[in-house]
Design a protein around this motif. Structure first.
Motif, mmCIF file in Angstrom:
data_model
loop_
_atom_site.group_PDB
_atom_site.id
_atom_site.type_symbol
_atom_site.label_atom_id
_atom_site.label_comp_id
_atom_site.label_asym_id
_atom_site.label_seq_id
_atom_site.Cartn_x
_atom_site.Cartn_y
_atom_site.Cartn_z
ATOM 1 N N PHE A 1 0.900 -1.154 0.215
ATOM 2 C CA PHE A 1 -0.026 -0.138 -0.119
ATOM 3 C C PHE A 1 0.839 1.190 0.037
ATOM 4 O O PHE A 1 0.765 2.178 -0.811
ATOM 5 N N SER A 2 1.840 1.162 0.691
ATOM 6 C CA SER A 2 2.787 2.456 0.952
ATOM 7 C C SER A 2 3.363 2.811 -0.347
ATOM 8 O O SER A 2 3.642 3.612 -0.820
ATOM 9 N N ALA B 1 1.002 4.356 -2.739
ATOM 10 C CA ALA B 1 0.652 5.644 -2.442
ATOM 11 C C ALA B 1 1.725 6.400 -2.844
ATOM 12 O O ALA B 1 1.633 7.587 -3.147
ATOM 13 N N ARG B 2 3.281 5.865 -2.612
ATOM 14 C CA ARG B 2 4.255 7.027 -2.795
ATOM 15 C C ARG B 2 4.593 7.071 -4.366
ATOM 16 O O ARG B 2 4.899 8.152 -4.881
ATOM 17 N N THR C 1 -4.948 3.496 -8.576
ATOM 18 C CA THR C 1 -6.320 3.902 -7.985
ATOM 19 C C THR C 1 -7.258 2.910 -7.763
ATOM 20 O O THR C 1 -7.078 1.664 -8.209
ATOM 21 N N ALA D 1 -1.495 7.025 -7.761
ATOM 22 C CA ALA D 1 -2.386 6.769 -6.765
ATOM 23 C C ALA D 1 -3.046 7.961 -5.839
ATOM 24 O O ALA D 1 -2.219 8.603 -5.608
ATOM 25 N N ASN D 2 -4.493 8.031 -5.861
ATOM 26 C CA ASN D 2 -5.082 9.237 -5.093
ATOM 27 C C ASN D 2 -4.944 8.611 -3.921
ATOM 28 O O ASN D 2 -5.815 7.927 -3.051
ATOM 29 N N ALA D 3 -4.009 9.000 -3.051
ATOM 30 C CA ALA D 3 -3.711 8.629 -1.657
ATOM 31 C C ALA D 3 -4.753 8.735 -0.659
ATOM 32 O O ALA D 3 -5.017 8.109 0.102
ATOM 33 N N ILE E 1 -7.719 6.336 -1.188
ATOM 34 C CA ILE E 1 -7.309 5.127 -0.864
ATOM 35 C C ILE E 1 -7.244 5.112 0.755
ATOM 36 O O ILE E 1 -7.879 3.994 1.362
ATOM 37 N N ILE E 2 -6.752 6.146 1.367
ATOM 38 C CA ILE E 2 -6.570 5.897 2.895
ATOM 39 C C ILE E 2 -7.935 6.025 3.423
ATOM 40 O O ILE E 2 -8.379 5.575 4.451
ATOM 41 N N SER F 1 -9.411 2.665 3.627
ATOM 42 C CA SER F 1 -8.543 1.706 4.266
ATOM 43 C C SER F 1 -9.008 1.175 5.422
ATOM 44 O O SER F 1 -8.642 -0.045 5.919
#
Length: 441
Positions: free
Chosen positions: A119-120, A123-124, A231, A321-323, A326-327, A330
């Protein structure tokens, strides 16, 4: 020293103090604790090193006295240990080395996945190329088929629970919500709703009985989409809107996703578990079987370096990624309420297998008992009024024989919070219930 003078209190020198502060914490005489890797409501995960051979491990320390640890979470810990011990022999499943305990703590000593959460990384750095996606996905599917053959369904697959080791290989972790074969009912199905909504199959939400392997296959479809696109396929911070998108299969592919990859995702993200592709069938698809240029011969146990995987990221993707989105999903919660300024709860959501007519009749009957009058009915909506309080009840069919009901209260927020009667509404609608989707009442 003058007669009668008192001795000043002895203080350790700065050098002694620094040495004491720097002394490593030794756990039960066997491991030297290092930095914190992560933390939850009742546990922390540390990097640690064996006193015997200096090998690196991860240790999850669970505080048995934590208020967050209850009978349910204790059962999850036991389930996690049982599942991981059962699955020790697969190279893409995180290994548990040993379990230790004291009166106040439980220590789970596990394999260290130095690459961190998938995931990280998404996202990064955004999406993966198709070649690196395929290699990771082949490992994921191999591990899951092994789980299912061993009688274990994961039920909480998401990039947060997929780790990478230092050589870029997948390690599935967090089996706290997994189901073992003895949890199957007489119909051979599972019935507990669990998981994270953005990654959970619709039949799990409905609690109508489901196959654990087919539910895991759905989650794999979401993960595959994320790897290729950066995404979520059903990208909505509102859980009601997200369920409606899932029912309609409302998602789009960027133009860089190949036709064979689209076919696999479409087959996995089928809301009907009966026609959804199984993981065994997935292994026979053209896209899955295609060899990756990153693959190396495994005959000597060699693996490509993590640096090779890092180079294969697509850093320049404009729609990576649209962080936040997603978060926001999550944690398994709808976070839209964080942006409302009132302290009064204004909505409840539930799913039900009852018909629209039965839901409508029950809401009207219960509203009447609680002093609400039906003001109007339009389409799938009911509007009930009690003085300055208005209750709007909206009903959608999000899957065959599955209705989603949202009850929204509107008022001035100052004079009527006690007259919403959320508790009475919950109790009265219990007979129609599949599951609640917020538990604030």
């Amino acid at each position: 020293m003058e007669p009668g003078a008192t001795m000043p209190p002895l203080r350790p020198s700065a050098a002694v103090t620094a040495t004491a502060a720097a002394s490593p914490t030794i756990l039960l005489g066997r491991y030297r604790l290092g930095r914190v890797l992560g933390r939850g409501s009742f546990a922390k995960v540390y990097q640690a090193f064996s006193i015997v051979d200096s090998s690196a491990v991860a240790i999850k320390i669970i505080d048995k006295k934590s208020k967050s640890l209850n009978a349910v979470t204790e059962a999850q810990v036991l389930r996690e240990v049982s599942a991981m011990r059962l699955l020790q022999s697969h190279p893409n499943i995180l290994k548990i080395h040993e379990v230790m305990a004291t009166r106040s703590k439980i220590y789970l000593v596990m394999e260290l996945a130095a690459g961190g959460e998938l995931f990280s990384i998404i996202a990064r750095r955004g999406r993966f190329t198709e070649a690196s996606t395929r290699r990771l996905f082949q490992q994921l599917i191999s591990a899951l088929i092994f789980c299912h053959e061993s009688g274990v369904s994961h039920r909480d697959l998401k990039p947060q629970n997929i780790l990478l080791d230092g050589e870029g290989n997948i390690k599935i972790s967090d089996f706290g919500l997994s189901a073992l074969s003895e949890q199957l009912r007489d119909d051979g199905l599972l019935h507990t709703a669990c998981g994270t909504p953005a990654f959970t199959a619709p039949e799990v939400v409905a609690r109508r009985g489901y196959s654990g392997s087919k539910a895991d296959a759905w989650s794999c479809g979401v993960i595959l989409y994320m790897l290729l696109c950066g995404t979520l396929p059903f990208d909505d911070s509102n859980i009601v809107s997200m369920y409606r998108k899932i029912a309609k299969r409302d998602y789009q592919f960027p133009n860089w996703v190949s036709r064979p990859a689209r076919y696999v995702i479409n087959q996995l993200l089928d809301p009907n578990p009966g026609s959804r592709m199984s993981l065994e069938a997935l292994q026979g698809t053209t896209w899955f079987k295609k060899s990756s240029p990153l693959d190396k011969s495994q005959s000597d146990g060699s693996l490509y370096e993590m640096a090779a995987l890092a180079k294969d990221y697509d850093f320049g993707c404009g729609s990576s990624a649209n962080a936040f989105n997603i978060i926001s999903l999550s944690s398994g919660l709808d976070l839209s309420g964080l942006f409302e300024m009132s302290n009064v709860q204004r909505s409840m959501r539930l799913t039900s297998s009852a018909s629209f007519e039965n839901i409508k009749d029950k809401v009207r009957e219960l509203g009447g008992r609680l002093g609400y009058a039906v003001e109007k009915m339009k389409g799938g909506n009911l509007v009930l009024r009690k003085r300055a309080s208005v209750m709007i009840v909206e009903v959608w069919e999000i899957a065959p024989s599955l209705m989603l009901v949202e009850m929204k209260w509107e008022g001035d927020g100052g004079g009527y919070p006690d007259e919403i009667h959320w508790g009475e509404w919950r109790a009265g609608l219990e007979e129609l219930l599949c599951s609640w989707h917020n538990d604030e009442a």
